[in-house]
Design an enzyme around this catalytic site. Sequence first.
Site, PDB file in Angstrom:
ATOM      1  N   ARG A  74     -43.420   8.711 -51.104  1.00 33.40           N
ATOM      2  CA  ARG A  74     -43.196   9.620 -50.501  1.00 33.40           C
ATOM      3  C   ARG A  74     -43.699   9.624 -48.931  1.00 33.40           C
ATOM      4  NH1 ARG A  74     -39.806  11.173 -53.663  1.00 33.40           N
ATOM      5  NH2 ARG A  74     -39.893  13.060 -54.912  1.00 33.40           N
ATOM      6  N   HIS A 101     -33.897   7.682 -47.762  1.00 34.05           N
ATOM      7  CA  HIS A 101     -34.217   8.144 -49.265  1.00 34.05           C
ATOM      8  C   HIS A 101     -32.995   7.667 -50.338  1.00 34.05           C
ATOM      9  CE1 HIS A 101     -37.300  11.165 -51.057  1.00 34.05           C
ATOM     10  NE2 HIS A 101     -36.835  10.288 -51.858  1.00 34.05           N
TER      11      HIS A 101
HETATM   12  N1  LIG Z   1     -37.469   6.794 -52.698  1.00 34.27           N
HETATM   13  C1  LIG Z   1     -36.934   7.458 -54.020  1.00 34.27           C
HETATM   14  O1  LIG Z   1     -35.855   7.327 -54.109  1.00 34.27           O
HETATM   15  C2  LIG Z   1     -37.935   7.891 -55.207  1.00 34.27           C
HETATM   16  C3  LIG Z   1     -36.953   8.156 -56.202  1.00 34.27           C
HETATM   17  C4  LIG Z   1     -37.775   8.781 -57.394  1.00 34.27           C
HETATM   18  C5  LIG Z   1     -39.298   8.764 -57.198  1.00 34.27           C
HETATM   19  N2  LIG Z   1     -39.864   8.479 -56.245  1.00 34.27           N
HETATM   20  C6  LIG Z   1     -41.277   8.497 -55.933  1.00 34.27           C
HETATM   21  O2  LIG Z   1     -41.843   7.264 -56.409  1.00 34.27           O
HETATM   22  C7  LIG Z   1     -43.309   7.476 -56.891  1.00 34.27           C
HETATM   23  C8  LIG Z   1     -43.495   6.953 -58.256  1.00 34.27           C
HETATM   24  O3  LIG Z   1     -42.622   7.686 -59.151  1.00 34.27           O
HETATM   25  P1  LIG Z   1     -42.994   7.268 -60.727  1.00 34.27           P
HETATM   26  O4  LIG Z   1     -41.918   8.059 -61.614  1.00 34.27           O
HETATM   27  O5  LIG Z   1     -43.125   5.689 -60.992  1.00 34.27           O
HETATM   28  O6  LIG Z   1     -44.328   8.213 -60.764  1.00 34.27           O
HETATM   29  P2  LIG Z   1     -45.418   8.031 -62.156  1.00 34.27           P
HETATM   30  O7  LIG Z   1     -44.729   7.349 -63.339  1.00 34.27           O
HETATM   31  O8  LIG Z   1     -46.214   9.250 -62.105  1.00 34.27           O
HETATM   32  O9  LIG Z   1     -46.679   6.929 -61.596  1.00 34.27           O
HETATM   33  C9  LIG Z   1     -47.215   7.219 -60.414  1.00 34.27           C
HETATM   34  C10 LIG Z   1     -48.212   6.260 -60.322  1.00 34.27           C
HETATM   35  O10 LIG Z   1     -49.064   6.502 -59.315  1.00 34.27           O
HETATM   36  C11 LIG Z   1     -50.726   6.430 -59.975  1.00 34.27           C
HETATM   37  N3  LIG Z   1     -51.637   6.974 -59.255  1.00 34.27           N
HETATM   38  C12 LIG Z   1     -51.698   8.628 -59.121  1.00 34.27           C
HETATM   39  N4  LIG Z   1     -52.632   9.091 -58.470  1.00 34.27           N
HETATM   40  C13 LIG Z   1     -53.218   7.899 -58.063  1.00 34.27           C
HETATM   41  C14 LIG Z   1     -54.848   7.622 -57.693  1.00 34.27           C
HETATM   42  N5  LIG Z   1     -55.330   8.710 -57.092  1.00 34.27           N
HETATM   43  N6  LIG Z   1     -55.118   6.286 -57.476  1.00 34.27           N
HETATM   44  C15 LIG Z   1     -54.361   5.395 -57.861  1.00 34.27           C
HETATM   45  N7  LIG Z   1     -53.219   5.386 -58.493  1.00 34.27           N
HETATM   46  C16 LIG Z   1     -52.642   6.760 -58.596  1.00 34.27           C
HETATM   47  C17 LIG Z   1     -50.477   6.691 -61.232  1.00 34.27           C
HETATM   48  O11 LIG Z   1     -51.605   6.039 -61.848  1.00 34.27           O
HETATM   49  P3  LIG Z   1     -51.821   5.911 -63.377  1.00 34.27           P
HETATM   50  O12 LIG Z   1     -50.975   5.014 -64.207  1.00 34.27           O
HETATM   51  O13 LIG Z   1     -53.182   5.595 -63.738  1.00 34.27           O
HETATM   52  O14 LIG Z   1     -51.567   7.473 -63.818  1.00 34.27           O
HETATM   53  C18 LIG Z   1     -49.339   5.996 -61.614  1.00 34.27           C
HETATM   54  O15 LIG Z   1     -49.250   4.647 -61.944  1.00 34.27           O
HETATM   55  C19 LIG Z   1     -43.284   9.192 -56.705  1.00 34.27           C
HETATM   56  O16 LIG Z   1     -44.044   9.314 -55.590  1.00 34.27           O
HETATM   57  C20 LIG Z   1     -41.795   9.515 -56.365  1.00 34.27           C
HETATM   58  O17 LIG Z   1     -41.859  10.843 -55.919  1.00 34.27           O
HETATM   59  C21 LIG Z   1     -38.936   7.922 -54.924  1.00 34.27           C
END
Ligand SMILES: NC(=O)c1ccc[n+]([C@@H]2O[C@H](COP(=O)([O-])OP(=O)(O)OC[C@H]3O[C@@H](n4cnc5c(N)ncnc54)[C@H](OP(=O)(O)O)[C@@H]3O)[C@@H](O)[C@H]2O)c1
Length: 322
Positions: free
Chosen positions: A237, A285
């Site tokens: 993000r 994005h």
């Molecule tokens: N650019 C785009 O087109 C697009 C599309 C979709 C999503 N996104 C973004 O991509 C990101 C990832 O999505 P996702 O679906 O993979 O999310 P997710 O499955 O919830 O994974 C998030 C990761 O962040 C880690 N995390 C959260 N807080 C943390 C902290 N304080 N310290 C260290 N690690 C931390 C989590 O750790 P744990 O594994 O230990 O819980 C997890 O590994 C999000 O920000 C989402 O909004 C972007």
Amino acid sequence: MIDASAAPLPAKRPVLLFACFGVNQELWLRWLRHHGPDIEIRVWPQIGLASEIDYVLAWEVPDGFWAQFGALKAIFSLGAGVERLLLDKDIPVGVEIVRMEDPSLEPAMAEYVLLHVLHHHRDMGRYAADQRQRLWRPAASPLASERTVGILGLGRLGRACAELLVTLGFDVRGWSRTANPMSGVTAFVGPGELDDFLSRCEVLVCTLALTPQTRGILDLALFRRLPKGALLINVGRGGHLNEPDLTTALDEGCLAGAVLDVLSAEPPPQDHPFWSDPRIAITPHISAPTRPQTAAQTVIAKIDRIERSAPVSGVVNRSQGY
Ligand SMILES: NC(=O)c1ccc[n+]([C@@H]2O[C@H](COP(=O)([O-])OP(=O)(O)OC[C@H]3O[C@@H](n4cnc5c(N)ncnc54)[C@H](OP(=O)(O)O)[C@@H]3O)[C@@H](O)[C@H]2O)c1
């Protein structure tokens, strides 16, 4: 075959309210109706009796939106990131928020990240610049196994990127809040292991959830802990990045370049310095867009499970912020 363990569906048709702005509404409705013929779908602002609504599929709803619903069973986020929903003070407490788990997201994100890792790894930017100057300057490239790629966040998307990079032989490491062991990936956990993780990342990919703990994490102090000349790829993000610090890090040389698919303001204002900085590649994005065809199916399948009192995946932990 009848699944004897599944509870029968209740008599009342579940009612889903579609309240998403800035998306292709017609396409979404077509796929929601296709996958959920037994679900009544209403479209904001024609909501009918608010008390009849069981589910809301939401994206960028107007202020005060949530005050009218009394009996929601769940709120579905149209996007994988739920930080905006969680910022809404009116969002009902005690109602589960379910994030988008569109199966199209992982392969798309892994493909985008791989594209930019390879571009950097094989120095394609320099060869393109050389071509414009009619220069012929071959140089040896390291092997993938000699290149370390670090992934901040090993959730659904980070793991998909890591898996693909491991397949190509890259030296992959990942950092997350809790332990996430993955074959072929060196895992680092929590703030105490962040420095160690960063110290070898020649490419740093951010796929973290945006929470109060991770907002602004990509700042100058972090960039200075990377090997000199690293590449940043931010697909998480815009709020993860301290944008002025990125320019400073590029000027100092601790970063050689950055690929940003997400920005603090989307689109950025016309006078934003990133538009014209040749060291920064920005895309609007598009790294992993939610696809209504597949995403609608996951929402409908989850409604079906909730109606049968079965657990669903992707429920947001509000206190963790993702
Ligand atoms: N650019 C785009 O087109 C697009 C599309 C979709 C999503 N996104 C973004 O991509 C990101 C990832 O999505 P996702 O679906 O993979 O999310 P997710 O499955 O919830 O994974 C998030 C990761 O962040 C880690 N995390 C959260 N807080 C943390 C902290 N304080 N310290 C260290 N690690 C931390 C989590 O750790 P744990 O594994 O230990 O819980 C997890 O590994 C999000 O920000 C989402 O909004 C972007």
